[in-house]
Design a protein around this motif. Structure first.
Motif, short mmCIF file in Angstrom:
data_model
loop_
_atom_site.label_atom_id
_atom_site.label_comp_id
_atom_site.label_asym_id
_atom_site.label_seq_id
_atom_site.Cartn_x
_atom_site.Cartn_y
_atom_site.Cartn_z
N ARG A 1 11.66 -4.04 6.34
CA ARG A 1 11.74 -3.37 5.14
C ARG A 1 9.96 -2.82 4.36
N TRP A 2 8.72 -3.25 5.20
CA TRP A 2 8.08 -2.54 5.06
C TRP A 2 7.51 -2.80 3.71
N LYS A 3 8.13 -3.81 2.77
CA LYS A 3 7.82 -3.45 1.28
C LYS A 3 8.26 -5.00 1.42
N PRO A 4 7.55 -5.27 0.06
CA PRO A 4 7.29 -6.73 -0.64
C PRO A 4 8.71 -7.06 -1.16
N LEU A 5 8.85 -8.10 -1.07
CA LEU A 5 10.31 -8.55 -1.94
C LEU A 5 10.22 -8.56 -3.07
N HIS A 6 9.19 -9.31 -3.69
CA HIS A 6 9.24 -9.34 -4.76
C HIS A 6 9.18 -8.25 -6.00
N THR A 7 9.02 -7.16 -5.48
CA THR A 7 10.10 -5.76 -6.23
C THR A 7 11.32 -5.97 -6.04
N TYR A 8 12.15 -5.95 -5.26
CA TYR A 8 13.48 -6.76 -6.26
C TYR A 8 14.26 -7.75 -6.96
N LYS A 9 13.58 -7.30 -8.36
CA LYS A 9 13.39 -8.79 -9.21
C LYS A 9 14.87 -9.13 -9.63
N HIS A 10 15.14 -7.77 -9.58
CA HIS A 10 16.99 -8.08 -9.75
C HIS A 10 17.38 -9.18 -8.79
N LEU A 11 17.13 -8.77 -7.95
CA LEU A 11 17.41 -9.61 -7.08
C LEU A 11 17.08 -11.70 -6.74
N PHE A 12 16.55 -11.61 -7.06
CA PHE A 12 15.45 -12.77 -6.98
C PHE A 12 14.99 -13.43 -8.24
N ASP A 13 14.62 -13.33 -9.37
CA ASP A 13 14.27 -13.96 -10.31
C ASP A 13 15.37 -14.25 -11.47
N GLN A 14 15.56 -15.11 -11.70
CA GLN A 14 16.75 -15.33 -12.45
C GLN A 14 18.20 -15.52 -11.58
N VAL A 15 18.28 -16.16 -11.34
CA VAL A 15 18.90 -16.47 -9.52
C VAL A 15 18.81 -17.58 -9.38
N SER A 16 20.36 -18.57 -8.71
CA SER A 16 20.30 -19.88 -7.90
C SER A 16 19.84 -19.57 -6.87
N ALA A 17 19.59 -21.03 -6.44
CA ALA A 17 18.82 -20.81 -4.79
C ALA A 17 19.54 -20.03 -3.82
N LEU A 18 20.88 -21.08 -4.24
CA LEU A 18 22.12 -20.15 -3.19
C LEU A 18 22.08 -19.00 -3.39
N GLU A 19 22.43 -18.39 -4.60
CA GLU A 19 22.29 -16.84 -4.38
C GLU A 19 21.12 -15.76 -3.73
N MET B 1 1.20 -0.63 -0.24
CA MET B 1 0.25 -0.23 0.40
C MET B 1 0.69 1.20 -0.39
N THR B 2 0.65 2.17 -0.75
CA THR B 2 1.11 3.73 -0.68
C THR B 2 -0.05 4.44 -0.70
N ASP B 3 0.54 5.85 -0.37
CA ASP B 3 -0.22 6.83 -0.57
C ASP B 3 -0.65 8.06 -1.74
N ASP B 4 -1.36 8.90 -1.84
CA ASP B 4 -1.12 9.44 -3.28
C ASP B 4 -0.73 9.84 -3.81
N GLY B 5 0.54 10.07 -2.91
CA GLY B 5 2.12 10.83 -3.44
C GLY B 5 2.44 8.99 -3.81
N GLY B 6 2.16 8.09 -4.06
CA GLY B 6 3.16 6.50 -3.78
C GLY B 6 4.73 6.07 -3.12
N ASN B 7 3.86 7.03 -2.22
CA ASN B 7 4.89 6.43 -0.90
C ASN B 7 4.89 5.85 -0.36
N ARG B 8 5.11 4.76 0.48
CA ARG B 8 5.15 3.83 1.54
C ARG B 8 4.59 4.44 2.51
#
Length: 496
Positions: free
Chosen positions: A419-437, A289-296
């Motif tokens: 972080r009060w933020k879903p981790l799927h927003t960090y796609k560069h860290l979790f998509d197309q990487v190995s399980a150990l990474e 969820m974010t406010d009208d300004g797009g802030n958490r």
């Protein structure tokens, strides 16, 4: 190691102070006036302390495991100085006459902190008490009596245990009987489209939570496998119907249904929403969820996050304590609700957590219920321990699911709460990487929370993520989640 005498002394002293406070207040109460609500609540809590004082004999304490003894000591060492301070505060109200309304208001203010502490710590005690051996738990229930809220949780837990034991003796005819009692009428599920995750559905002027049970295509087309899966669904719903939702922080299942809408999604589980709570929202939605300004939206205090983490760990503890694993610990399976008519609401307060997503849940030693990430892609794999990514030549996961895999997923949730933020927003860290990474990235993100969440919180999250890492693996006895929960309780108390 804490001695039994230290525990018994702390319990006895706490009860003594609480009892003296009640007697002191009643001495000045005018019999013609209504007893103030706060005094009634305090008296109820004091009665429970008296029951625990009677129940915890030297023999009982010496037969408890070290973790339970430590927890009792932790609880009463916290309560004792609060009650002692409250008694000292009340002594200044000594009078030669009965107290008037103004005086009662002042006394009520002084009672509040002690009453709140008693209530909070009785809630924490429940996790310890429901894990007692059944003969000891029976003895506790006898002493406490049916009027205590503590009994509701202990009895619910006991009923779940008894139901599981009964399943071990059931033959096929009895299991079929069970499924027929819990299954909704034929055609019920065909009115809904299968949904990924939980879905709120209105039926007969009430709202329910519905979750769908998926099967591999090979199992879904095999009648024998489908029948076995339905038998397991019936057992699961039967166990979850005994849940005390508000105390166990979990949704209570009531029925299941068969659906013809999609072959690989043949079943659905129906949960009733917790009584006296507003409609829930998924934790994953709150984090986004974010406010009208797009802030958490970050208007809640830090202790609210610690309390949320404690509640989620409590829910996992109850599942593990009956010998089951959840297999679906993630923010989309955690629902948050505020009490009806409460002034403590979002965004200043986060509300109460309720765990759902039981569609892959099973007995720890039971038959596999499938790959829990089959329909979630890399979003779901973020919560998956690297062990669960190893497959054999036929594409089957090599490592069986164990309770520690749930604890690993809890560690991932602790990062999201921090972080009060879903981790799927960090796609560069979790998509197309190995399980150990992926795991290394999670640990690095956890370490980065020290400034905002504190070192103790970070240490707890890392223990979850490293629960199966050789030197970091838990070597203490008992359910591993219990150790995590106790540490979160201490953290929540320190900031409350």
């Amino acid at each position: 190691m804490v001695s039994s005498f230290a525990v018994l002394g702390a319990v006895s002293a706490s009860w003594g102070f609480a009892k003296d406070i009640v007697s002191f207040c009643k001495r000045y109460h005018d019999a013609k006036a209504e007893i103030p609500a706060i005094l009634l609540r305090f008296e109820n809590d004091t009665t429970l302390l008296g029951c625990l004082n009677k129940f915890l004999t030297e023999d009982v304490v010496e037969n408890l495991d070290d973790e339970s003894v430590d927890h009792f000591q932790r609880v009463f060492s916290y309560l004792l100085p609060i009650l002692q301070s409250t008694q000292t505060q009340l002594w200044k109200y000594k009078s030669s006459s009965k107290w008037d309304r103004t005086k009662w208001i002042a006394v009520g203010e002084d009672l509040k902190s002690a009453e709140h502490a008693l209530y909070e710590w009785v809630d924490r005690l429940q996790k310890c008490l429901v894990l007692l051996p059944n003969p000891t738990k029976d003895q506790l229930l006898t002493y406490v009596g049916e009027s205590s809220s503590l009994v509701g949780t202990a009895m619910a837990h006991q009923k779940m245990e008894e139901t599981i034991l009964k399943f071990q003796k059931l033959g096929h005819p009895e299991s079929k009987d069970l499924t027929e009692r819990l299954r909704l009428q034929e055609g019920f599920g065909n009115r809904f489209e299968p949904w990924s995750g939980g879905q709120l559905i209105a039926m007969s002027s009430k709202t329910y939570l519905v979750e769908w049970k998926r099967l591999p295509a090979s199992d879904a087309s095999n009648k024998t496998m489908r029948d076995e899966a339905e038998e397991e669904i019936g057992k699961l719903v039967s166990v979850l119907s005994a849940i005390n939702a508000a105390k166990m922080f979990s949704m209570r299942a009531i029925k299941y249904f068969v659906s013809q809408a999609e072959p690989t999604v043949p079943f659905g589980i129906v949960y009733e929403l917790p009584a006296q709570f507003d409609a829930p929202v998924q934790l994953s939605q709150l984090l986004s969820m974010t406010d009208d300004g797009g802030n958490r939206i970050l208007k809640h205090s830090l202790d609210q996050r610690f309390e949320l983490a404690r509640q989620i760990a409590s829910a996992i503890l109850f599942i593990h304590s009956i010998g089951w694993v959840h297999k679906g610990i993630q923010t989309s399976n955690i629902w948050i609700a505020n009490r009806q008519f409460s002034t403590f609401t979002y965004p200043l307060y986060l509300g109460t957590a309720f765990l759902a997503g039981f569609d892959y849940t099973r007995r720890e030693a039971g038959r596999s219920t499938g790959d829990e990430t089959v329909s979630g892609g890399w979003h779901r794999q973020i919560y998956q321990h690297p062990e669960r990514t190893q497959e054999d030549s036929e594409g089957q996961v090599v490592t069986d699911f164990v309770p520690e895999h749930d604890i690993y997923a809890l560690g991932v949730i602790l990062i999201e709460i921090g972080r009060w933020k879903p981790l799927h927003t960090y796609k560069h860290l979790f998509d197309q990487v190995s399980a150990l990474e992926r795991k290394r990235n999670l640990e690095a993100m956890t370490d980065g929370l020290k400034i905002t969440m504190g070192k103790r919180y970070v240490d707890i999250a890392l223990r979850c993520l490293r629960i199966l890492d050789g030197a970091h693996a838990s070597t203490r006895g008992g359910p591993s989640i219990r150790h995590i929960l106790f540490d979160l309780e201490d953290l929540a108390t320190a900031t409350a």
